[in-house]
Design a protein around this motif. Sequence first.
Motif, PDB file in Angstrom:
ATOM      1  N   ASN A   3      42.160  45.622  33.624  1.00 45.96           N
ATOM      2  CA  ASN A   3      42.667  46.982  33.834  1.00 45.96           C
ATOM      3  C   ASN A   3      43.017  47.209  35.295  1.00 45.96           C
ATOM      4  O   ASN A   3      44.024  47.850  35.604  1.00 45.96           O
ATOM      5  N   LYS A   7      46.742  48.108  36.542  1.00 40.75           N
ATOM      6  CA  LYS A   7      46.981  49.352  37.262  1.00 40.75           C
ATOM      7  C   LYS A   7      47.653  49.093  38.611  1.00 40.75           C
ATOM      8  O   LYS A   7      48.606  49.771  38.984  1.00 40.75           O
ATOM      9  N   GLN A  10      51.282  47.893  38.163  1.00 36.52           N
ATOM     10  CA  GLN A  10      52.136  49.032  37.789  1.00 36.52           C
ATOM     11  C   GLN A  10      52.468  49.897  39.008  1.00 36.52           C
ATOM     12  O   GLN A  10      53.601  50.318  39.181  1.00 36.52           O
ATOM     13  N   LYS A  11      51.461  50.145  39.861  1.00 34.94           N
ATOM     14  CA  LYS A  11      51.700  50.928  41.080  1.00 34.94           C
ATOM     15  C   LYS A  11      52.718  50.238  41.978  1.00 34.94           C
ATOM     16  O   LYS A  11      53.618  50.866  42.524  1.00 34.94           O
TER      17      LYS A  11
END
Length: 96
Positions: A3, A7, A10-11
């Motif tokens: 995760n 995350k 994606q950022k």
Amino acid sequence: LRNCLSKNVQKFVARKFNVDLAQDLGLTPGKKRIFVMFKIDKNGNITGIQARAPHKRLEAEAIRVVGLLPKMKPGKQRGRPVGVKYSLPISFIVQD
């Protein structure tokens, strides 16, 4: 851990991706998706980047952005570094 990686990737993509490109291509308004697949090899390098998108220039932009990802820690299996395949969907909305 997965995760956290997801995350942060994606950022990174959200910061680097040129969203104005979709407006310039004359795509129909609505939600669009780009699917990007790549491999983190046993040395931590990003290799084998592939993308599928509604337009060739969006594919090229997705490949460019994923290619900018920094070197990562490779996955480990039984204490040895191994390559890990990763799939990343990029979603955005085209407005009129």
